[in-house]
Design a protein around this motif. Sequence first.
Motif, PDB file in Angstrom:
ATOM      1  N   GLY A  89      56.022 -24.711  20.882  1.00  0.00           N
ATOM      2  CA  GLY A  89      55.318 -24.620  19.608  1.00  0.00           C
ATOM      3  C   GLY A  89      53.820 -24.786  19.778  1.00  0.00           C
ATOM      4  O   GLY A  89      53.024 -24.048  19.175  1.00  0.00           O
ATOM      5  N   ARG A  90      53.404 -25.756  20.612  1.00  0.00           N
ATOM      6  CA  ARG A  90      51.968 -25.947  20.860  1.00  0.00           C
ATOM      7  C   ARG A  90      51.354 -24.721  21.523  1.00  0.00           C
ATOM      8  O   ARG A  90      50.231 -24.320  21.200  1.00  0.00           O
ATOM      9  N   ALA A  91      52.099 -24.127  22.448  1.00  0.00           N
ATOM     10  CA  ALA A  91      51.591 -22.935  23.127  1.00  0.00           C
ATOM     11  C   ALA A  91      51.437 -21.769  22.152  1.00  0.00           C
ATOM     12  O   ALA A  91      50.475 -20.991  22.234  1.00  0.00           O
ATOM     13  N   ALA A  92      52.381 -21.638  21.220  1.00  0.00           N
ATOM     14  CA  ALA A  92      52.291 -20.582  20.214  1.00  0.00           C
ATOM     15  C   ALA A  92      51.058 -20.781  19.344  1.00  0.00           C
ATOM     16  O   ALA A  92      50.346 -19.818  19.013  1.00  0.00           O
ATOM     17  N   ARG A  93      50.791 -22.035  18.980  1.00  0.00           N
ATOM     18  CA  ARG A  93      49.606 -22.325  18.165  1.00  0.00           C
ATOM     19  C   ARG A  93      48.328 -22.059  18.955  1.00  0.00           C
ATOM     20  O   ARG A  93      47.339 -21.542  18.398  1.00  0.00           O
ATOM     21  N   ALA A  94      48.331 -22.380  20.239  1.00  0.00           N
ATOM     22  CA  ALA A  94      47.124 -22.238  21.046  1.00  0.00           C
ATOM     23  C   ALA A  94      46.754 -20.780  21.311  1.00  0.00           C
ATOM     24  O   ALA A  94      45.573 -20.453  21.453  1.00  0.00           O
ATOM     25  N   ARG A  95      47.744 -19.898  21.360  1.00  0.00           N
ATOM     26  CA  ARG A  95      47.462 -18.517  21.754  1.00  0.00           C
ATOM     27  C   ARG A  95      47.088 -17.604  20.586  1.00  0.00           C
ATOM     28  O   ARG A  95      46.709 -16.461  20.797  1.00  0.00           O
ATOM     29  N   THR A  96      47.215 -18.083  19.363  1.00  0.00           N
ATOM     30  CA  THR A  96      46.959 -17.223  18.211  1.00  0.00           C
ATOM     31  C   THR A  96      45.581 -17.461  17.614  1.00  0.00           C
ATOM     32  O   THR A  96      45.034 -18.567  17.698  1.00  0.00           O
ATOM     33  N   GLU A  97      45.039 -16.413  17.013  1.00  0.00           N
ATOM     34  CA  GLU A  97      43.798 -16.524  16.243  1.00  0.00           C
ATOM     35  C   GLU A  97      44.080 -16.493  14.749  1.00  0.00           C
ATOM     36  O   GLU A  97      43.160 -16.354  13.940  1.00  0.00           O
ATOM     37  N   ALA A  98      45.336 -16.661  14.372  1.00  0.00           N
ATOM     38  CA  ALA A  98      45.716 -16.634  12.958  1.00  0.00           C
ATOM     39  C   ALA A  98      45.094 -17.790  12.196  1.00  0.00           C
ATOM     40  O   ALA A  98      44.834 -18.856  12.744  1.00  0.00           O
ATOM     41  N   LYS A  99      44.840 -17.554  10.915  1.00  0.00           N
ATOM     42  CA  LYS A  99      44.465 -18.626  10.014  1.00  0.00           C
ATOM     43  C   LYS A  99      45.750 -19.360   9.613  1.00  0.00           C
ATOM     44  O   LYS A  99      46.718 -18.738   9.168  1.00  0.00           O
ATOM     45  N   ILE A 100      45.745 -20.671   9.770  1.00  0.00           N
ATOM     46  CA  ILE A 100      46.959 -21.462   9.601  1.00  0.00           C
ATOM     47  C   ILE A 100      46.848 -22.341   8.356  1.00  0.00           C
ATOM     48  O   ILE A 100      45.826 -22.999   8.137  1.00  0.00           O
ATOM     49  N   VAL A 101      47.915 -22.348   7.560  1.00  0.00           N
ATOM     50  CA  VAL A 101      47.994 -23.181   6.363  1.00  0.00           C
ATOM     51  C   VAL A 101      49.190 -24.118   6.499  1.00  0.00           C
ATOM     52  O   VAL A 101      50.301 -23.686   6.812  1.00  0.00           O
ATOM     53  N   GLY A 102      48.966 -25.400   6.285  1.00  0.00           N
ATOM     54  CA  GLY A 102      50.042 -26.378   6.240  1.00  0.00           C
ATOM     55  C   GLY A 102      50.305 -26.793   4.803  1.00  0.00           C
ATOM     56  O   GLY A 102      49.364 -26.959   4.022  1.00  0.00           O
ATOM     57  N   VAL A 103      51.580 -26.949   4.457  1.00  0.00           N
ATOM     58  CA  VAL A 103      51.968 -27.286   3.082  1.00  0.00           C
ATOM     59  C   VAL A 103      52.886 -28.497   3.097  1.00  0.00           C
ATOM     60  O   VAL A 103      53.886 -28.522   3.827  1.00  0.00           O
ATOM     61  N   THR A 104      52.554 -29.509   2.303  1.00  0.00           N
ATOM     62  CA  THR A 104      53.445 -30.637   2.105  1.00  0.00           C
ATOM     63  C   THR A 104      53.392 -31.053   0.641  1.00  0.00           C
ATOM     64  O   THR A 104      52.671 -30.474  -0.164  1.00  0.00           O
ATOM     65  N   GLY A 105      54.159 -32.073   0.295  1.00  0.00           N
ATOM     66  CA  GLY A 105      54.216 -32.561  -1.083  1.00  0.00           C
ATOM     67  C   GLY A 105      55.599 -33.094  -1.378  1.00  0.00           C
ATOM     68  O   GLY A 105      56.567 -32.786  -0.675  1.00  0.00           O
ATOM     69  N   PRO A 149      54.459 -14.716  16.163  1.00  0.00           N
ATOM     70  CA  PRO A 149      53.881 -13.746  17.097  1.00  0.00           C
ATOM     71  C   PRO A 149      52.408 -14.039  17.357  1.00  0.00           C
ATOM     72  O   PRO A 149      51.682 -14.479  16.457  1.00  0.00           O
ATOM     73  N   ALA A 150      51.974 -13.777  18.569  1.00  0.00           N
ATOM     74  CA  ALA A 150      50.586 -14.082  18.943  1.00  0.00           C
ATOM     75  C   ALA A 150      49.590 -13.315  18.088  1.00  0.00           C
ATOM     76  O   ALA A 150      48.488 -13.806  17.812  1.00  0.00           O
ATOM     77  N   ALA A 151      49.956 -12.116  17.633  1.00  0.00           N
ATOM     78  CA  ALA A 151      49.030 -11.274  16.885  1.00  0.00           C
ATOM     79  C   ALA A 151      49.043 -11.531  15.382  1.00  0.00           C
ATOM     80  O   ALA A 151      48.437 -10.771  14.620  1.00  0.00           O
ATOM     81  N   SER A 152      49.700 -12.595  14.936  1.00  0.00           N
ATOM     82  CA  SER A 152      49.755 -12.897  13.496  1.00  0.00           C
ATOM     83  C   SER A 152      48.351 -13.089  12.939  1.00  0.00           C
ATOM     84  O   SER A 152      47.465 -13.624  13.611  1.00  0.00           O
ATOM     85  N   ALA A 153      48.164 -12.652  11.691  1.00  0.00           N
ATOM     86  CA  ALA A 153      46.888 -12.877  11.001  1.00  0.00           C
ATOM     87  C   ALA A 153      46.908 -14.202  10.244  1.00  0.00           C
ATOM     88  O   ALA A 153      45.868 -14.863  10.104  1.00  0.00           O
ATOM     89  N   PHE A 154      48.094 -14.592   9.755  1.00  0.00           N
ATOM     90  CA  PHE A 154      48.230 -15.822   8.981  1.00  0.00           C
ATOM     91  C   PHE A 154      49.535 -16.521   9.373  1.00  0.00           C
ATOM     92  O   PHE A 154      50.539 -15.865   9.662  1.00  0.00           O
TER      93      PHE A 154
END
Length: 459
Positions: A89-105, A149-154
């Motif tokens: 999971g960390r590697a997937a996050r490190a390789r992407t240039e996607a804008k990432i949104v976290g949601v909790t509540g 996927p590494a090429a994700s935009a978001f």
Amino acid sequence: MTPLWTSDEIAAAVDGTASAAFAVSGVAFDSREVGPGDLFVALKGEATDGHKYIDTALAAGAAGVLVSEPVEAPHVLAADSFFALQALGRAARARTEAKIVGVTGSVGKTGTKEALFQALDRAVPGHAHRSVKSYNNHVGVPLSLSRMPAASAFGIFEMGMNHSGELSALTQLVRPHVAIVTAIAPAHIEFFASEDAIADAKAEIFEGLEPGGTAIIPFDSPQYDRLRRHAERFAANVLSFGMGRDADIRAVEAVPAAQGGTLVTAKLPTADICFTVGAPGEHWVTNALAVLGAVEAVGGDLAAAGLALAELPGLAGRGARTTLYVQGRDALLIDESYNANPLSMGATLRQLGKEKAARRVVVLGAMKELGHRSAELHAALAEPIAASGVDYAILVGEDMTPLAERLEGQVAFAHVPDADSAKALILSKVQPGDAILVKGSNSVGLSCVVAALADGGKA
């Protein structure tokens, strides 16, 4: 097609050794969910060992397995498959240039996550990624990351917790550019001293924000000031959303839409937008405001987001609406069977009160993890039940006893021990023109009531 992962990439990410060259198109840790081309992660848990299901996964089409024991199959061997999944999971996050949104509540996080996915995917089809189902814990979050996927935009990731410190760890994995807290409610209050303590735990999501990141928080929450103080420690930008006049993202006007849902005029920091929220209920209006704030924060397309919100499908267990055919007439089934806490119970009961129906019927299951406040909070449901004009209630489970005592002489009701009893009773009671709300904590098992009603009377 570009593979999601090759065996060499997996081995490098998890500090493991590949037995052979292979490529995968997906990742799963449940052998029942494995599809052709997937990587099966054999996790060892307290109750079972995923290594026992490797043959099942291979038969389902797995291209390779991630293991902590050598096997006779294409695999990557790591010291511990659980930590290996986190590393992937960390590697997937490190390789992407996607804008990432976290949601909790406490409530609304899955619906908000799904709405945000639809809003972003509408503008860049196939290039938005999100966690599926409610994969929001220490296993589900790294799984969801590893599937990106590494090429994700978001990327949109739901994060949950029921103890302090859990979100702190999850947000360090996700490292969001935008972090949303949907609402604070006494969900999981069994494990916390107060709702303020729940707010503190939810605010841990801000700790993982990327530099320049944005926090989006509920303006109308009693814990707003508390959340804002936490957010300001980690976020470059803090945006509030809600119905209040001073919210940064607010509904200037919200009126019933002609075809259902709500027509909303909203003011954002850089734009005004008029749009329709297809899902009914005031809670969906506030969810939509958070969604628009996140779309704007990640540079998404607000116009496309507005179109997506208008077409938002109901989620199974979280507001899906089904028209039933009963004795020659329609009846409405509202499926809220996946989760329940005092805030979400109140919101869905208020919406039920607005439905045009011959009778309003509820099947309500117990709200779990309320600790010493369980009796008080269950009994307090009598007020929204009366206010919504409920004609008949079926209360499910021993925890509902305080509510049954409060409703005596006020509303016609039955109190049954379990979901199977509720299923049998509602099937005998449903009438033409009914609006039926089914809501309870997932562990109560009210999904069987929904399935029985749908199978018996779907139009």
